[in-house]
Motif scaffolding. Structure first.
Motif: not given
Length: 565
Positions: A28-47
């Motif tokens: 709680e109260g954490e800003l978590c930055l998700v990084v990776g190459r294009t198509g690595a699955g960032k949007s899937t992780l967020l979804g």
């Protein structure tokens, strides 16, 4: 607050999982930055955080994701709406009302928030995101960056405990991005909101992160403190690249910290001429001349008597705050957009003397409703050879069932003329995309890569790119710069409308800055962007007053100094 327990996600028709055995906890109260190459699955992780994956996207989710104690496999997105707010990569896809003020209120209406509280929150959000002057404007009339701010605001008004942001600053100018990130940071620090944010323009956000989650590209995920994560991460902002090059320890994540560490480096570089940021050739005569161009939307003047020459062999960056008229100018130059006054004329050989794109035949936008399409074959051939445009919303140009079909159609439309191979271009931008995938199932970065490959296949004389780096990682941007360099070397003129100052520093010969429809600056890249605190790249800020714009320039200078010993 958010817990991933041995989570794997696999979509139908793919032979490997996008996410594999992910174990992760976001407090709680954490800003978590998700990084990776294009198509690595960032949007899937967020979804997976609000149940969009797999309830909406399909596919199979193994393991368990819980948010505030709720299992997302048992609670669809509508049952998590009071806890999780989501802003996707495409703002238009999430709008459900007609005006800015209505959109800000909509989510609160669905949560049955009292009217007096709704009014107060709308006013606060309008001020917070600089939208007060736009409150009664139609969403369809806003620029891409303005739409993105509205999308963020529509989520903030509901005061969610978890905020999921997928590239929230990708269409924002540097000043607007700083304002949005400052607002998000206040939510984290003052209200304890948990923020999970995916972003490719890491130079904007890395200094705010409490933790970095790195998607390695093979489905696995690692997490660490930012300074530790970026020592080995596959993507990193210029400040980190410069720190790696110089061997700084601890690794700085902000310009302020980097300037303190850079004193010895500046002394090593003093007195040495900076290598050119872009090794482009001399520009030739103009290919396209615009004189007195005016674009109006009702009472709003988007472009105000702009005159511009686009020269062969030159890469021009078009910059300015959101709503300054950049996209409107590109559409007017292309010929498919409105233009109430002025002229736009080809001046090179092969065009009829004095012929203007809009008066002859606009260069066709494949698949875009209401535009010139394949039925006008002769005009289409002429237009596509003359001028090409990649719009801010690349999905407007995608209409076939598979990636392979789109690439094959692009090759057919080029009629075998000397150009570029669409599959080769796509693999350079975003490698590994199968031919059988539906274009709508790609990430936003992959969609943009596909449209870039399609439009560049016929190698038009003038190439107009509207925010082409949205969704692209740093490696993909370098590939785009190489392709643009090749186009310029062949005598073509390239115009890039962008807020990406790092991309401009590395890839543009000339910068044109717009404000309220006017051109307020026009000159060589170094002279224009370094003079502005908003547009200066990180390397220039760190090494000022030395004339370096990119980390590559510093590396070349250090290599030359070493070989001279």
């Amino acid at each position: 607050m958010i817990r991933f327990d041995q989570v794997s996600v696999c979509y139908d028709g793919t032979d490997r999982p996008v996410l594999r055995d992910v174990d992760l906890t976001v407090e709680e109260g954490e800003l978590c930055l998700v990084v990776g190459r294009t198509g690595a699955g960032k949007s899937t992780l967020l979804g997976t955080i609000n149940g969009l994956v797999p309830h909406f996207t399909g596919g199979t989710l193994a393991g368990r994701v819980t948010v505030d104690g709720r299992d997302t496999a048992l609670h669809p997105p509508r049952e998590l709406a009071d806890v999780v707010g989501v802003v996707g990569q495409d703002p238009l896809a999430g709008f459900v009302t007609d005006t800015v003020e209505e959109e800000l209120a909509y989510a609160m209406e669905q949560l049955a928030i009292p009217p007096d509280v709704m009014r107060k929150r709308v006013e606060e959000t309008l001020d917070l995101l600089g939208l007060a002057d736009l409150r009664h404007r139609a969403l369809s009339e806003l620029s891409g960056g303005q739409q993105q701010r509205v999308a963020i605001g529509s989520v903030l008004t509901a005061h969610p405990r978890v905020l999921v942001l997928d590239e929230p600053t990708s269409a924002l100018d540097p000043t607007a991005a700083e304002e949005v990130l400052a607002a998000v940071t206040r939510l984290v620090h003052d209200l304890g909101v948990t923020v999970v944010l995916a972003e490719h323009r890491l130079e904007r956000v890395v200094q705010y992160a409490d933790r970095v989650v790195h998607l390695t590209g093979d489905g696995t995920v690692t997490d660490a403190l930012p300074a530790d994560a970026f020592r080995t991460a596959s993507v990193a902002p210029p400040v980190v690249d410069l720190g790696r090059l110089a061997g700084w320890d601890p690794l700085p994540l902000s310009v302020r910290d980097a300037r303190r560490a850079a004193v010895p480096l500046r002394k090593r570089l003093e007195g040495r001429p900076a290598p050119p940021a872009r090794a482009g050739g001399a520009a030739a005569g103009p290919l396209l001349s615009a004189r007195g161009v005016v674009v109006r939307y009702g009472d709003v003047v988007a472009v105000r008597e702009v005159s511009l020459d686009l020269r062969a062999g030159e890469v021009t960056a078009l910059m300015g705050r959101n709503g300054s008229g950049k996209s409107s100018l590109l559409w007017a130059l292309h010929g498919a957009g409105p233009r109430q006054a002025g002229t736009v004329r080809f001046t090179d050989d092969g065009a009829a003397p004095g012929a203007a794109p809009a008066e002859r035949a606009p260069a066709p936008l494949r698949g875009r409703p209401g535009r010139l399409l394949r039925g006008h074959r002769a005009e289409a051939d002429v237009g596509r050879r003359r001028i090409g445009l990649v719009p801010q919303t690349p999905t407007d140009l995608l209409y076939l069932e598979t990636v392979g079909a789109e690439l094959a159609q692009a090759r057919r439309e080029s009629d075998g003329r000397p150009g570029l191979d669409p599959r080769g271009l796509l693999d350079r931008f975003a490698p590994g995309i199968p031919d059988g995938v539906h274009p709508r199932d790609l990430s936003e970065g992959q969609k943009l890569s596909l449209v870039l490959a399609i439009q560049l296949t016929s190698a038009p004389s003038v190439v107009l790119l509207d925010e082409p780096t949205r969704g692209l990682d740093y490696q993909a941007k370098q590939q785009l710069i190489r392709i643009i360099d090749d186009l310029a070397a062949e005598g073509r003129s390239v115009v890039i409308s962008t807020h990406d100052v790092e991309f401009v520093a590395a890839g543009a010969d000339r910068v044109v800055v717009m404000a309220e429809g006017d051109v307020v600056a026009d000159g060589p890249t170094a002279g224009v962007i370094v003079a502005s605190p908003s547009f200066a790249p990180q390397t220039a800020k760190i090494l000022a007053p030395l004339p370096y714009l990119t980390v590559a320039q510093v590396a070349d200078a250090l290599a030359a100094a070493g070989s001279a010993r």
